[in-house]
Design a protein around this motif. Structure first.
Motif, PDB file in Angstrom:
ATOM      1  N   THR A 525       0.845  -1.192   0.000  1.00 57.17           N
ATOM      2  CA  THR A 525       0.000   0.000   0.000  1.00 57.17           C
ATOM      3  C   THR A 525       0.881   1.243   0.000  1.00 57.17           C
ATOM      4  OG1 THR A 525      -0.082   0.174   2.405  1.00 57.17           O
ATOM      5  CG2 THR A 525      -1.748  -1.225   1.341  1.00 57.17           C
ATOM      6  N   ILE A 526       0.292   2.328  -0.475  1.00 53.27           N
ATOM      7  CA  ILE A 526       1.068   3.570  -0.572  1.00 53.27           C
ATOM      8  C   ILE A 526       1.453   4.062   0.816  1.00 53.27           C
ATOM      9  CG2 ILE A 526       0.922   5.996  -1.236  1.00 53.27           C
ATOM     10  CD1 ILE A 526      -0.699   5.128  -3.652  1.00 53.27           C
ATOM     11  N   GLU A 527       0.561   3.900   1.806  1.00 55.13           N
ATOM     12  CA  GLU A 527       0.902   4.316   3.168  1.00 55.13           C
ATOM     13  C   GLU A 527       2.091   3.510   3.690  1.00 55.13           C
ATOM     14  OE1 GLU A 527      -2.023   3.749   2.037  1.00 55.13           O
ATOM     15  OE2 GLU A 527      -3.129   5.631   2.291  1.00 55.13           O
ATOM     16  N   ALA A 528       2.103   2.204   3.397  1.00 59.39           N
ATOM     17  CA  ALA A 528       3.219   1.363   3.854  1.00 59.39           C
ATOM     18  C   ALA A 528       4.513   1.751   3.160  1.00 59.39           C
ATOM     19  CB  ALA A 528       2.905  -0.116   3.591  1.00 59.39           C
ATOM     20  N   ILE A 529       4.420   2.075   1.881  1.00 61.62           N
ATOM     21  CA  ILE A 529       5.618   2.472   1.140  1.00 61.62           C
ATOM     22  C   ILE A 529       6.173   3.773   1.692  1.00 61.62           C
ATOM     23  CG2 ILE A 529       6.411   3.329  -1.109  1.00 61.62           C
ATOM     24  CD1 ILE A 529       4.589   1.239  -2.403  1.00 61.62           C
ATOM     25  N   GLY A 530       5.288   4.744   1.997  1.00 57.64           N
ATOM     26  CA  GLY A 530       5.765   5.997   2.567  1.00 57.64           C
ATOM     27  C   GLY A 530       6.475   5.774   3.885  1.00 57.64           C
ATOM     28  N   ALA A 531       5.916   4.912   4.742  1.00 53.44           N
ATOM     29  CA  ALA A 531       6.554   4.639   6.038  1.00 53.44           C
ATOM     30  C   ALA A 531       7.869   3.883   5.842  1.00 53.44           C
ATOM     31  CB  ALA A 531       5.604   3.824   6.915  1.00 53.44           C
ATOM     32  N   ASP A 532       7.869   2.876   4.945  1.00 49.54           N
ATOM     33  CA  ASP A 532       9.095   2.092   4.714  1.00 49.54           C
ATOM     34  C   ASP A 532      10.197   2.925   4.077  1.00 49.54           C
ATOM     35  OD1 ASP A 532       7.850  -0.075   5.761  1.00 49.54           O
ATOM     36  OD2 ASP A 532       7.425  -1.072   3.843  1.00 49.54           O
ATOM     37  N   SER A 533       9.847   4.022   3.418  1.00 55.49           N
ATOM     38  CA  SER A 533      10.850   4.861   2.765  1.00 55.49           C
ATOM     39  C   SER A 533      11.380   5.946   3.690  1.00 55.49           C
ATOM     40  CB  SER A 533      10.253   5.489   1.501  1.00 55.49           C
ATOM     41  OG  SER A 533       9.830   4.495   0.610  1.00 55.49           O
ATOM     42  N   GLY A 534      10.838   6.068   4.905  1.00 54.31           N
ATOM     43  CA  GLY A 534      11.380   7.021   5.865  1.00 54.31           C
ATOM     44  C   GLY A 534      10.615   8.324   5.974  1.00 54.31           C
ATOM     45  N   PHE A 535       9.348   8.353   5.501  1.00 53.72           N
ATOM     46  CA  PHE A 535       8.560   9.584   5.601  1.00 53.72           C
ATOM     47  C   PHE A 535       7.685   9.503   6.861  1.00 53.72           C
ATOM     48  CE2 PHE A 535       9.566   9.335   1.101  1.00 53.72           C
ATOM     49  CZ  PHE A 535      10.008  10.632   0.865  1.00 53.72           C
ATOM     50  N   GLY A 536       7.687  10.602   7.594  1.00 52.33           N
ATOM     51  CA  GLY A 536       7.001  10.590   8.880  1.00 52.33           C
ATOM     52  C   GLY A 536       5.487  10.616   8.777  1.00 52.33           C
ATOM     53  N   SER A 537       4.955  11.090   7.658  1.00 52.71           N
ATOM     54  CA  SER A 537       3.507  11.162   7.533  1.00 52.71           C
ATOM     55  C   SER A 537       3.114  11.000   6.075  1.00 52.71           C
ATOM     56  CB  SER A 537       2.977  12.497   8.056  1.00 52.71           C
ATOM     57  OG  SER A 537       3.368  13.558   7.206  1.00 52.71           O
ATOM     58  N   ARG A 538       1.858  10.617   5.876  1.00 55.73           N
ATOM     59  CA  ARG A 538       1.331  10.462   4.512  1.00 55.73           C
ATOM     60  C   ARG A 538       1.345  11.804   3.773  1.00 55.73           C
ATOM     61  NH1 ARG A 538      -2.851   7.461   1.682  1.00 55.73           N
ATOM     62  NH2 ARG A 538      -4.000   8.853   0.305  1.00 55.73           N
ATOM     63  N   ASN A 539       0.975  12.891   4.452  1.00 50.75           N
ATOM     64  CA  ASN A 539       0.931  14.196   3.795  1.00 50.75           C
ATOM     65  C   ASN A 539       2.304  14.624   3.305  1.00 50.75           C
ATOM     66  OD1 ASN A 539      -1.803  14.404   4.208  1.00 50.75           O
ATOM     67  ND2 ASN A 539      -1.636  15.616   6.078  1.00 50.75           N
ATOM     68  N   THR A 540       3.314  14.412   4.161  1.00 51.90           N
ATOM     69  CA  THR A 540       4.681  14.772   3.764  1.00 51.90           C
ATOM     70  C   THR A 540       5.114  13.949   2.557  1.00 51.90           C
ATOM     71  OG1 THR A 540       5.265  15.323   6.035  1.00 51.90           O
ATOM     72  CG2 THR A 540       7.078  14.895   4.508  1.00 51.90           C
ATOM     73  N   PHE A 541       4.813  12.642   2.577  1.00 47.36           N
ATOM     74  CA  PHE A 541       5.175  11.759   1.460  1.00 47.36           C
ATOM     75  C   PHE A 541       4.512  12.242   0.166  1.00 47.36           C
ATOM     76  CE2 PHE A 541       4.258   7.451  -0.594  1.00 47.36           C
ATOM     77  CZ  PHE A 541       5.428   7.499  -1.330  1.00 47.36           C
ATOM     78  N   TYR A 542       3.206  12.504   0.216  1.00 45.13           N
ATOM     79  CA  TYR A 542       2.487  12.931  -0.984  1.00 45.13           C
ATOM     80  C   TYR A 542       3.029  14.271  -1.494  1.00 45.13           C
ATOM     81  CZ  TYR A 542      -1.184   9.466  -1.714  1.00 45.13           C
ATOM     82  OH  TYR A 542      -1.873   8.346  -2.052  1.00 45.13           O
ATOM     83  N   ARG A 543       3.229  15.201  -0.547  1.00 48.59           N
ATOM     84  CA  ARG A 543       3.680  16.540  -0.969  1.00 48.59           C
ATOM     85  C   ARG A 543       5.034  16.493  -1.656  1.00 48.59           C
ATOM     86  NH1 ARG A 543       7.025  19.889   1.427  1.00 48.59           N
ATOM     87  NH2 ARG A 543       6.933  18.777   3.429  1.00 48.59           N
ATOM     88  N   LEU A 544       6.015  15.816  -1.053  1.00 49.05           N
ATOM     89  CA  LEU A 544       7.355  15.770  -1.638  1.00 49.05           C
ATOM     90  C   LEU A 544       7.377  14.962  -2.933  1.00 49.05           C
ATOM     91  CD1 LEU A 544       9.499  15.292   1.605  1.00 49.05           C
ATOM     92  CD2 LEU A 544       9.356  17.329   0.173  1.00 49.05           C
ATOM     93  N   PHE A 545       6.625  13.859  -2.973  1.00 39.82           N
ATOM     94  CA  PHE A 545       6.608  13.031  -4.185  1.00 39.82           C
ATOM     95  C   PHE A 545       6.040  13.835  -5.367  1.00 39.82           C
ATOM     96  CE2 PHE A 545       5.578   9.710  -7.108  1.00 39.82           C
ATOM     97  CZ  PHE A 545       6.509   8.710  -6.842  1.00 39.82           C
ATOM     98  N   ARG A 546       4.943  14.539  -5.105  1.00 42.00           N
ATOM     99  CA  ARG A 546       4.344  15.338  -6.190  1.00 42.00           C
ATOM    100  C   ARG A 546       5.260  16.490  -6.593  1.00 42.00           C
ATOM    101  NH1 ARG A 546      -0.769  15.767  -8.168  1.00 42.00           N
ATOM    102  NH2 ARG A 546      -1.274  17.697  -9.268  1.00 42.00           N
TER     103      ARG A 546
END
Length: 565
Positions: A525-546
């Motif tokens: 899942t995308i939430e699991a990938i964000g956590a496994d990649s070292g991002f502290g929150s879903r919002n931070t992961f989405y914002r930086l990825f975009r």
């Protein structure tokens, strides 16, 4: 100054026991392709058909790549892209990698000349990845040269020069001398970039390097490259003109004119006219410079070289001022600004200042005309009522016209500012992508020199590859310093020296690259990938990825064909 590039293709050894018909067609292509392209392309089609009948993949790949080269300077249609897809698929299928990289390099150059940098970056990423996988220093040198060309078109000339010099170093490491066509291309591009940076002595040195390489090629019987010699004389003419050495510039211009052939691509005529216009302007022959500039504008419009037109319009306005026709120059300055596509911030601000100045000039002229009309009206107050009414109507019409004109100009200025802001956003996205590619490329570069910064950087790379500590959201620069048993200043210096990145940017790029691989290769899942990649929150992961990729993680996964969450 625009830098138009014409690519030539290598066909390998034509000796041995090759079929005589193929050898005959190859000789006809070499004879006619550049002097009479429409006739030369017919021989290319015949060669492709003959090679297909014989089942010769090498010559088929050559012919397909040659078709891509034929369409390269034709900016009025997109036939090159269909030809390139066919050539790339064939070269990969038959492992003709030399032609694969030549086609990719040509395609990147076409994208960048059209200002389509995102597509150019995507193709450059593919080219760099494939060249690393194959482990060929020569192919990697071509990929690095293509990336350097992107830097040049983004206006980052110093980095472009370094990239082309790195390509030359890779060629030398592969045992290739200056007689290689790619080496000659690198010399040419460095000289072009030096001209843009006003490093005229360096431009002259690299133009001389081109002449030496051409002489070596002719001595070895590789080719009689009069086209590259023409470009060397163009570079020499421009450098001497800029230095004020008009006698030397005149001699180089004469040599350039003698080398020019009507069978050359239209881009060569563009260079010839550009050199002549600049020389005549420097010499004070403004009427001749104006005529050459008009020819340049017509040619740029015909060839769809839109990125050159704003500078040519500014040159035209400058020549008109020198001819004492200042009023005629103003519309061309406005048109130049309107057609400017992707200038840097300083140029953007300068053009805004020019438009504001024109706006204030219009206001002053409007007030002056209104005052003159009022004065004339008061002096002729005794005239008949009909004349007074007519004058009043004229004043009213002038005022309404001026108000509408100023309002329309303000609206146009707002649209241009918004368009420029969108272009600057796209440019920042391209620059972020270049920083990310630099991190990926650094992972496969040779070990850095053994000094304090180089040793620390080597340990950092090894640590990141072995243990991937950045996948811990709590991991930051303090943890990195502790793991390396170093200090913050040394770490910052190592990353600045080798990647031109901060520690925070470096960790973010590693996490994003890790997330990209998981999105492509797994069904987590995308939430699991964000956590496994070292991002502290879903919002931070989405914002930086975009921010870095222009897509959300979900959109990215969907384009790669991985199952949806």
């Amino acid at each position: 100054m625009g830098c138009l590039t014409v690519f030539t293709l290598w066909a390998g050894d034509t000796t041995g026991e090759e079929n005589q018909e193929i050898k005959r067609l190859f000789a006809l292509i070499e004879e006619h392709f550049y002097t009479c392209p429409d006739q030369g392309i017919q021989y290319v089609y015949e060669l492709e058909a003959e090679a297909g009948r014989q089942g010769d993949a090498h010559w088929q790949a050559y012919a397909k790549a040659k078709r891509v080269e034929y369409y390269y300077p034709m900016f009025d249609h997109d036939s090159i892209f269909a030809a390139a897809r066919d050539a790339e698929e064939f070269a990969r299928r038959h492992k003709e990698y030399h032609y694969l990289f030549l086609v990719q390099q040509t395609l990147i150059q076409r994208y960048t000349n059209e200002g389509r940098f995102a597509l150019g970056l995507d193709k450059a990423r593919t080219m760099l990845g494939e060249s690393r996988t194959l482990g060929s220093q020569e192919d990697h040198a071509r990929a690095v040269a293509a990336m350097a060309n992107l830097y040049k078109h983004l206006g980052r000339y110093a980095e472009a020069i370094e990239g082309h010099r790195e390509s030359l170093r890779l060629l030398a490491a592969a045992g290739k001398g200056p007689e290689e066509p790619l080496a000659l291309e690198n010399y040419r591009e460095v000289a072009m970039a030096c001209l843009c940076l006003h490093q005229y002595d360096q431009a002259l040195l690299y133009a001389d390097s081109m002449r030496i390489a051409i002489a070596r090629m002719e001595a070895d019987g590789i080719s009689d490259d009069s086209e590259s010699l023409f470009i060397a004389e163009y570079l020499t003419t421009e450098a001497h003109t800029a230095q004020g050495d008009l006698d030397s510039a005149a001699l180089a211009l004469v040599r350039m004119d003698r080398l020019y052939s009507p069978g050359y691509p239209q881009s060569f005529l563009f260079l010839q006219l550009q050199a002549r216009a600049n020389f005549l302007r420097a010499k004070g022959e403004y009427a001749g410079a104006y005529a050459a500039n008009e020819e340049l504008l017509a040619l740029a419009d015909r060839l769809k070289i839109t990125k050159e037109i704003p500078q040519l319009l500014r040159d035209k306005a400058g020549i008109l001022r020198l001819l004492g026709r200042t009023a005629e120059a103003l519309p061309f300055l406005e048109e130049a600004f309107d057609r400017q596509k992707a200038n840097d911030t300083a140029t953007h601000n300068r053009q805004l200042d020019e438009l504001h100045t024109l706006y204030h000039v219009d206001q002053i002229e409007t007030r002056a005309r209104e005052d003159a009309l009022r004065l004339r009206f008061s002096r002729k107050l005794a005239l008949a009522l009909g004349l007074i009414l007519a004058l009043s109507l004229v004043i009213l019409c002038l005022i309404v016209w001026q108000v509408r004109r100023i309002r329309a100009k303000n609206q146009g200025l707002v649209r241009r500012i918004r368009q420029q802001e969108r272009l600057m956003t796209e440019l920042e996205a391209c620059q972020a992508e270049i920083r990310r590619l630099r991190v990926q490329l650094a992972a496969h570069e040779p070990e850095p020199p053994i000094d304090e910064a180089g040793a620390l950087y080597a340990r950092l790379r090894q640590l990141m590859a072995d243990s991937q500590p950045y996948t811990d959201p709590a991991f930051n620069w303090k943890g990195l310093v502790a793991l390396l048993d170093s200090n913050e200043r040394a770490l910052r210096n190592a990353l600045k020296t080798h990647l031109d990145l901060t520690v925070s940017e470096y960790l973010t790029l590693l996490r994003l690259d890790h997330a990209q691989r998981l999105l492509t290769d797994t069904d987590y899942t995308i939430e699991a990938i964000g956590a496994d990649s070292g991002f502290g929150s879903r919002n931070t992961f989405y914002r930086l990825f975009r921010e870095y990729y222009g897509l959300t993680p979900y959109e990215f996964r969907k384009t790669k064909g991985v199952m949806n969450d």
